[in-house]
Motif scaffolding. Structure first.
Motif, short mmCIF file in Angstrom:
data_model
loop_
_atom_site.label_atom_id
_atom_site.label_comp_id
_atom_site.label_asym_id
_atom_site.label_seq_id
_atom_site.Cartn_x
_atom_site.Cartn_y
_atom_site.Cartn_z
N GLY A 116 6.06 -4.34 -10.27
CA GLY A 116 5.89 -3.02 -11.73
C GLY A 116 4.35 -2.77 -12.27
N SER A 117 3.61 -1.82 -12.20
CA SER A 117 2.61 -1.61 -12.73
C SER A 117 1.40 -2.95 -13.11
N MET A 118 2.07 -3.38 -12.30
CA MET A 118 0.79 -5.33 -12.45
C MET A 118 -0.72 -4.92 -12.82
N GLY B 98 1.35 -2.57 -6.46
CA GLY B 98 1.53 -1.18 -5.71
C GLY B 98 -0.14 -0.45 -5.78
N GLY B 99 -0.10 -0.01 -7.06
CA GLY B 99 -1.36 0.99 -7.15
C GLY B 99 -2.66 0.37 -7.52
N ALA B 100 -2.07 -1.24 -7.64
CA ALA B 100 -3.62 -1.53 -8.06
C ALA B 100 -3.93 -2.35 -6.87
N TYR C 284 11.11 -9.66 -7.64
CA TYR C 284 11.82 -8.96 -8.80
C TYR C 284 11.06 -7.39 -9.17
N GLU C 285 11.59 -6.35 -9.05
CA GLU C 285 10.91 -5.28 -9.22
C GLU C 285 11.31 -4.36 -10.44
N PRO C 286 11.55 -4.55 -12.03
CA PRO C 286 12.04 -3.71 -12.56
C PRO C 286 11.51 -1.64 -12.51
N ILE D 180 7.62 0.88 -11.91
CA ILE D 180 7.93 1.16 -10.66
C ILE D 180 6.29 2.62 -11.15
N GLY D 181 5.50 2.28 -11.08
CA GLY D 181 3.80 3.87 -10.43
C GLY D 181 3.96 4.23 -12.47
N THR D 182 4.67 3.94 -13.11
CA THR D 182 4.69 4.35 -13.74
C THR D 182 3.79 4.31 -14.93
N GLY E 62 14.06 -3.41 1.30
CA GLY E 62 15.08 -3.68 0.41
C GLY E 62 14.12 -3.09 -0.72
N HIS E 63 13.19 -2.21 -0.50
CA HIS E 63 11.97 -1.20 -1.74
C HIS E 63 13.03 -0.53 -2.61
N SER E 64 12.84 -0.32 -3.75
CA SER E 64 13.80 0.81 -4.54
C SER E 64 13.89 2.17 -3.86
N TRP F 207 0.80 -1.57 -0.35
CA TRP F 207 0.19 0.03 0.50
C TRP F 207 0.98 1.06 -0.20
N LYS F 208 2.14 1.12 0.35
CA LYS F 208 2.77 2.29 -0.33
C LYS F 208 2.48 2.90 1.40
N MET F 209 2.41 4.54 1.28
CA MET F 209 2.60 5.96 2.04
C MET F 209 0.68 5.74 1.99
O1 LIG Z 1 6.43 -0.98 -6.18
C1 LIG Z 1 6.02 -1.46 -6.43
C2 LIG Z 1 5.39 -2.50 -5.02
O2 LIG Z 1 6.11 -2.54 -3.97
C3 LIG Z 1 4.95 -1.33 -7.30
O3 LIG Z 1 4.13 -0.45 -8.06
P1 LIG Z 1 3.26 -0.27 -8.49
O4 LIG Z 1 2.56 -1.35 -8.77
O5 LIG Z 1 1.98 1.54 -8.09
O6 LIG Z 1 3.58 -0.19 -10.48
#
Ligand SMILES: O=C(CO)COP(=O)(O)O
Length: 255
Positions: A215-217, A237-239, A169-171, A175-177, A97-99, A14-16
């Protein structure tokens, strides 16, 4: 390696995002939607939402994770949270270790390793994130970068510890792009991670390791990504902030 050896895990990061009332509402909507999931379901929430999330998911198949922990057990580390503090609450997983932690909070492969060891010592299940920057992909060094991050993260961890670890594995460029790695790109790098782990712990141990893609899954691309032989789930993340979108990804992983 035989994918049937592994149960996929779909974890929301969920991040912040979400205060306690919002967390409660989201989980009350989500839990019934994923109750028959054929995969692991985890929500990694802000520290302030942990108690709410544990209460809202009690008696369900949804597990709760945090988004970081410190590597010391206690002491003068203002603003930090120890792994034991999380375990004592009933938290089961922790993202490490999240990017975004590496990029904005100066975390390194070495501190990710220390945090992973601390999490294991507390009985938590670490979700260790690795992934290359766009420049590194363009330089053709993705496999080296990801393999190095994996090796350092796992330094000093024995085969028993490995059994509790998920690698995501998160390129970084995805991420969030809205830019997802193609299923082939995701599958290729997840295979590199598994091969790296096989080199360290042997084929048998590596065949049981859950390797997620993140990554944008989303609900639209999850099935194709999850069909890759070495992709065993997702870190979303977002979803993960919407019950219907997240539950559709869980459904895709349950097939
Ligand atoms: O960083 C992520 C999950 O840890 C991926 O984020 P998004 O799914 O928003 O690209």
């Amino acid at each position: 390696m035989n994918k049937n050896l592994r149960t996929p895990v779909i974890a929301g990061n969920w991040k912040m995002n979400k205060n306690r009332a919002e967390a409660k509402a989201l989980l009350e909507e989500l839990c019934p939607l994923v109750k028959d999931a054929g995969c692991g379901v985890v929500v990694c929430v802000p520290f302030t939402d942990l108690e709410t999330a544990l209460a809202a998911t009690a008696g369900t198949n949804v597990k709760v994770g945090a988004q970081n922990c410190h590597f010391e057990t206690s002491g003068a580390f203002t603003g930090e949270i120890a792994a034991d503090m999380l375990a004592e609450m009933g938290v089961e997983y922790v993202v490490l270790g999240h990017s975004e932690r590496r990029q904005y909070f100066a975390e390194t492969d070495e501190t990710v390793n220390l945090r992973t060891k601390a999490a294991l010592a507390a009985g938590l299940k670490p979700i260790v994130c690795v992934g290359e920057l766009l420049a590194q992909r363009e330089q053709g060094i993705t496999a080296e970068v990801v393999s190095l991050q994996t090796k350092v993260a796992l330094q000093g961890i024995d085969a028993e510890g490995l059994r509790s670890i998920i690698i995501a594995y998160e390129p970084v460029w995805a991420i969030g792009t809205g830019k997802t790695a193609t299923a082939e790109q995701a599958g290729e790098v997840c295979a590199v991670i598994r091969a790296t782990v096989a080199g360290l712990y042997g084929e048998e141990a590596a065949s049981h390791l859950v390797v997620q893609y993140g990554g944008s899954m989303n609900a639209g691309n999850a099935a194709e990504l999850l069909a890759q032989p070495d992709v065993d789930g997702g870190l979303i993340g977002g979803a993960s902030l919407k019950a219907d979108a997240f539950s559709q990804i869980v459904e895709a992983a349950s097939k």
